[in-house]
Motif scaffolding. Sequence first.
Motif, mmCIF file in Angstrom:
data_model
loop_
_atom_site.group_PDB
_atom_site.id
_atom_site.type_symbol
_atom_site.label_atom_id
_atom_site.label_comp_id
_atom_site.label_asym_id
_atom_site.label_seq_id
_atom_site.Cartn_x
_atom_site.Cartn_y
_atom_site.Cartn_z
ATOM 1 N N GLY A 1 0.875 -1.431 0.064
ATOM 2 C CA GLY A 1 0.031 0.001 -0.319
ATOM 3 C C GLY A 1 0.655 1.586 -0.074
ATOM 4 N N PHE A 2 0.635 2.375 1.042
ATOM 5 C CA PHE A 2 1.044 3.796 0.977
ATOM 6 C C PHE A 2 2.861 3.251 1.170
ATOM 7 N N PHE B 1 5.070 0.800 -0.102
ATOM 8 C CA PHE B 1 5.404 1.532 -1.327
ATOM 9 C C PHE B 1 6.290 3.441 -2.076
ATOM 10 N N ALA B 2 5.483 3.782 -1.491
ATOM 11 C CA ALA B 2 6.113 5.331 -2.104
ATOM 12 C C ALA B 2 7.825 5.446 -1.168
ATOM 13 N N ASN B 3 8.114 5.090 -0.075
ATOM 14 C CA ASN B 3 9.235 4.866 0.206
ATOM 15 C C ASN B 3 10.052 3.616 -0.162
ATOM 16 N N MET B 4 9.976 2.967 -1.000
ATOM 17 C CA MET B 4 10.563 1.523 -1.336
ATOM 18 C C MET B 4 11.180 1.850 -2.902
ATOM 19 N N ARG B 5 12.066 1.061 -2.855
ATOM 20 C CA ARG B 5 13.026 0.794 -3.810
ATOM 21 C C ARG B 5 12.596 -0.569 -4.858
ATOM 22 N N GLN C 1 4.458 12.443 -2.483
ATOM 23 C CA GLN C 1 5.614 11.733 -1.622
ATOM 24 C C GLN C 1 6.373 10.922 -2.851
ATOM 25 N N GLY D 1 9.151 4.211 -5.485
ATOM 26 C CA GLY D 1 8.261 4.913 -5.352
ATOM 27 C C GLY D 1 7.413 6.390 -4.960
ATOM 28 N N GLY D 2 6.079 6.394 -4.776
ATOM 29 C CA GLY D 2 5.619 7.605 -4.310
ATOM 30 C C GLY D 2 4.478 7.578 -4.216
ATOM 31 N N THR D 3 3.767 9.175 -3.818
ATOM 32 C CA THR D 3 2.357 9.118 -3.937
ATOM 33 C C THR D 3 2.076 10.390 -5.232
ATOM 34 N N GLN E 1 -6.060 10.389 -2.924
ATOM 35 C CA GLN E 1 -4.073 9.951 -3.045
ATOM 36 C C GLN E 1 -4.115 8.766 -3.480
ATOM 37 N N VAL E 2 -2.983 8.885 -4.043
ATOM 38 C CA VAL E 2 -2.401 7.393 -4.603
ATOM 39 C C VAL E 2 -1.553 7.565 -4.231
ATOM 40 N N ALA E 3 -1.276 5.367 -4.114
ATOM 41 C CA ALA E 3 0.373 5.107 -4.102
ATOM 42 C C ALA E 3 0.617 4.788 -5.142
ATOM 43 N N LEU E 4 1.402 4.613 -5.778
ATOM 44 C CA LEU E 4 2.176 4.591 -6.810
ATOM 45 C C LEU E 4 3.632 3.159 -6.450
#
Lengths: 357, 357, 357, 357
Positions: free
Chosen positions: A255-256, A258-262, B158, B211-213, B300-303
């Motif tokens: 989920g969220f 992922f935003a700070n994952m490589r 993010q 990743g990011g949002t 908000q979406v997380a990618l």
Amino acid sequence: MSSNFGDKIKLSIFGESHGEAIGCVIDGLPSGIKLDLDKIYVDMARRAPGRDKSSTPRLEKDIPHIISGVIDNVTTGAPLAMLIENTNTKSGDYSNLMTVPRPSHSDYPAFVKYGGNNDIRGGGHFSARLTAPLVFAGAVAKQILEQKGVTVGAHIAQIGSVQDEMFDKNNITSDELKKLSSVPFSTINSDAQQKMRDEIEKARLDCDSIGGTIECAVTGVPVGIGANIFSTVESKLSSILFSVPAVKAVAFGEGFLFANMRGSEANDAYKIKDGSVATVTNHNGGVLGGMSDGAPIVLQVALKPTPSISKPQQSVNLQTMKEETLVIKGRHDPCVVPRAVPVIEAAVAVGILDLMM
Amino acid sequence: MSSNFGDKIKLSIFGESHGEAIGCVIDGLPSGIKLDLDKIYVDMARRAPGRDKSSTPRLEKDIPHIISGVIDNVTTGAPLAMLIENTNTKSGDYSNLMTVPRPSHSDYPAFVKYGGNNDIRGGGHFSARLTAPLVFAGAVAKQILEQKGVTVGAHIAQIGSVQDEMFDKNNITSDELKKLSSVPFSTINSDAQQKMRDEIEKARLDCDSIGGTIECAVTGVPVGIGANIFSTVESKLSSILFSVPAVKAVAFGEGFLFANMRGSEANDAYKIKDGSVATVTNHNGGVLGGMSDGAPIVLQVALKPTPSISKPQQSVNLQTMKEETLVIKGRHDPCVVPRAVPVIEAAVAVGILDLMM
Amino acid sequence: MSSNFGDKIKLSIFGESHGEAIGCVIDGLPSGIKLDLDKIYVDMARRAPGRDKSSTPRLEKDIPHIISGVIDNVTTGAPLAMLIENTNTKSGDYSNLMTVPRPSHSDYPAFVKYGGNNDIRGGGHFSARLTAPLVFAGAVAKQILEQKGVTVGAHIAQIGSVQDEMFDKNNITSDELKKLSSVPFSTINSDAQQKMRDEIEKARLDCDSIGGTIECAVTGVPVGIGANIFSTVESKLSSILFSVPAVKAVAFGEGFLFANMRGSEANDAYKIKDGSVATVTNHNGGVLGGMSDGAPIVLQVALKPTPSISKPQQSVNLQTMKEETLVIKGRHDPCVVPRAVPVIEAAVAVGILDLMM
Amino acid sequence: MSSNFGDKIKLSIFGESHGEAIGCVIDGLPSGIKLDLDKIYVDMARRAPGRDKSSTPRLEKDIPHIISGVIDNVTTGAPLAMLIENTNTKSGDYSNLMTVPRPSHSDYPAFVKYGGNNDIRGGGHFSARLTAPLVFAGAVAKQILEQKGVTVGAHIAQIGSVQDEMFDKNNITSDELKKLSSVPFSTINSDAQQKMRDEIEKARLDCDSIGGTIECAVTGVPVGIGANIFSTVESKLSSILFSVPAVKAVAFGEGFLFANMRGSEANDAYKIKDGSVATVTNHNGGVLGGMSDGAPIVLQVALKPTPSISKPQQSVNLQTMKEETLVIKGRHDPCVVPRAVPVIEAAVAVGILDLMM
């Protein structure tokens, strides 16, 4: 307004909280499925209020009454219609809601949308009570899925500041899910459960409410259900999950986070396991390119604190168009999350069944 | 597989990344809408790769070619069909993907689902390139919405550990959104933008991805679109948002923060503003009971980080059924988030238009 | 199996002939519509059996019981659910039907399709009794249409060799239609009515049944509803008309007579009438290019003779797979055409309303 | 306006007669189907004009150009998009149609519906030329059906006063259908063919046009496709058949002849044939209770004479709102029936495939 869901399984939900009855029609079920009504009652009871201090003390019997589509507990292939009679409703408790909408409830947009014609008693068609037919439909769907080796189960992941253990995403068993989906206040860690109850009780004593999250998983889904673009597993499931009142966020896999994952951390490598392809990890929650990849489907939803609190709140009088302080009477759940667990399971089960038919 | 979306606006997307062309059909558009093609090109360009080091250096021209449904830039009411020719594709780069699926890509479930018949060159119909027709459809939708006073805009919230400022949910202006939706790397805070570019460059140098949002808002939506149960604004928008590759979470208003909020904190009280009902805060992101409440819609979406990384990864050979180390060749975006901003805006615009027709 | 109809109005019909109840859910109705229940009862009574010798002597009360979606006779905008209890059913009469399918009934294909699980008592979900909820829905639709100036009415055009006068297609009045749609055995010419009754009685005395046709018209439809290709007025209406049991043909305007007409005879020239465009004739039955053209919509349906006859018939025993002579017991309509008139009106009304919403 | 058809197979048709191209998207096709393009071209050629004096002398090349969804003639499972370029169009011929609508054409209702924005050149999106993509889709559907043992074929049953032999409904063979569906002017009886050509030529010499009927059959359909109430085989097929321009009536089995039949004449008794259940006759055209019963599906459609005739006709000037005499220039088919045969086959094939998926 359309209270219909599904492409192959068509679920239509109807009724108002304080009307004569609520219910649903499920169209497209296969014929010849033997239904275990006791299992259905278990899910209905898990959703029903009044079990303990964490939920509203109103007594609902919520006995589902099957009208059609089933003979001798076996589906006929014709639409399954089901009714739940409404009993024990006190409309008087809600009499001032017409003119002064409750903050963060559907009252105000519904008033505008339906020109004041919608049934406002107990929330009418907007009442969370309408999740009872969804739980019924989900319980039916679960039984059909079970025959296909698919199991759905969920637990309370968080209430306020208290967190439960999370699923080990790549190693969830159907037994674990069955256990969770057979009890009323489902947590993985029993210590967490008591702390959550305390958190809820604190909110109740403060005349307030509290939010939370639910984590849900599905095992046994074959590889390749769903599709990309507009038919992703995530699209289908989120669409029905956001139909559950109070749900405000839906996340798959990490989920969220992922935003700070490589990519190197988030990717699920493949391995050979028992002669088949399997993922080494399950960060993606069992869905790749919109399709199931064979790993358990794992998702999380966030539920907002119920807006029905007994603290005084600022609102407006729609007749006088003046601001007014509102005090909501009646008894309300300080936390809907425990009762929402079977609802989330039901939504997921109906969504998965629609994808698999 | 169904690449169709919508009830009143029917959007059908087709094509494969390395086939002859990709495109879409938009059915149900009102007649007599004057389209500003330049504005459409702006959104297409925002999504197109090759603008800077943060994205793939492949050059795509992505010029949308309208085939039907428009005469002299005015919609006729007939289905609008659009094609984008594929050029500059090097299929050879992808030749080893058939037997060894890329981790966390659609390769493996697509192989199972389509029995090896699906086009694997460049991801085929699963390629993120298929978001170009969605951006086109969104750009058309935005123009129709604009005529109704509705504005859609988004920014990168993010990337990795870097965060942008967030929207002031109850005080978003259409001008702010228009500004964000006219630039290629949209952030509210320009310092954040540079830090994000640095974060992406670091990932690229590490042969990795990040990743990011994205946060998206819609202003001017009238009260009462959407409905409860299966037709909520959240259901409709999440359904199309989860169609965007890499999106793994969707949250409205406070989203997952609701889990640790009290009702008294989360409720949006009502006030009278300029003679009308308005919310004092907008924790609910403009949606109550599934319906718009007049406040800006905020989500908000997380990618997830793109799974195409050049680091060696473990996979399996589907022919030999043995584990194998995979090195993905070709050049890939280290971060899809900046280019995804117009895609998210497009998905939201199409969803809102479908609800408003 | 999907017992759902409609894009904007969603009608779901459920129930089995000898189950507990039959009913429907109508979703998508506008709120604030005042329903005249007496008018609904009139249509229900027109369809109900037992009025005279031309129909089955079984007494059905068929009182529609509204469960939701209506308060004080006004629609709320929430789904309208309705139930009709089944009473006075004698399941024993049908006990040999499981093994020996009645010729030209649904028995045999239903047996194959549902693997013997479908409810066969009285035809189950396939019973013509399921047209009662359709008549209810049509009666609701008619009232909404009436408020828009649209009137639907039909008459028996033919029974056996007896023909009624036909509509003067370009000069049908709403008063004429209202008159036809308020009586049980609707004919334009009263002499024809008596001859038709005689024709039916002859069939009955012969232990046989007889077919017929119904002509239906709609006045007041605005120009431009429907569309070409897959959304024609004819597509929508035929789709729901062929849902009515026994209907085997649907024709618009001159129908099959067009086959031997020249364009110069078949074309409807335009004139100016009261300052507006009008057709001089109405051979096309009010539909051009799939769209309403302002002239009355005029269509005709053919109904086959009911297959339930008491004469001995050849069938097969599905257990022994041997041929067998079948004698159908119970009392059956020798002619379903008179009772089908309100059903045809209902189907057309629901279809037109769905197109106009 | 929605140019979309189907539940499992989704067919979207787009384009205008004198625009750049027409085409379609077919979504939901199974992957791995090998397409024989030559067979597709045969059907396209059967529909194309200019083959003989019975049709318009305009030359259309109508070469279908597949854009996506097929690699090496094998379906990939992704949406199949197809384009046909428009060539050889003379827009000038139609220049007076904007203000003076052609009687019995879509011109007038389209003008009202689209506010004058629709493309009127050559009929625009309403042109019968839009049946070319339908024929393409039907040709694809036929090939998939053929692999399931299902064959679709049709013949001209009547033109003006000339009638062909009719199908022997219970004894139709797939060979007979294949033969009919491989020739341009399909009749069972070759004498009838010449008489029909004469009838058309007479109409042409009179500056007039002539109508007709087409009979279509499907063999090999398994028992039990379709369902009752809103999902009958007749509903599905009529819905797409009435999408074909000029079709004004659809009849199954005996159709309107049922009106003067007794049940004892109309019922199809059962027998045992080769160890299986079979009908002795096939008056019902292979459909009982909305479901296929194993006998060939047999239906008939009536087509009105094309409204484009060169005789002077009365119309109105939409600018001046005065009556005016219209003379339609350009060359037009005096009879569309022969070219409509592959269109009817295509509509039926797409409908049956959608039911069988």
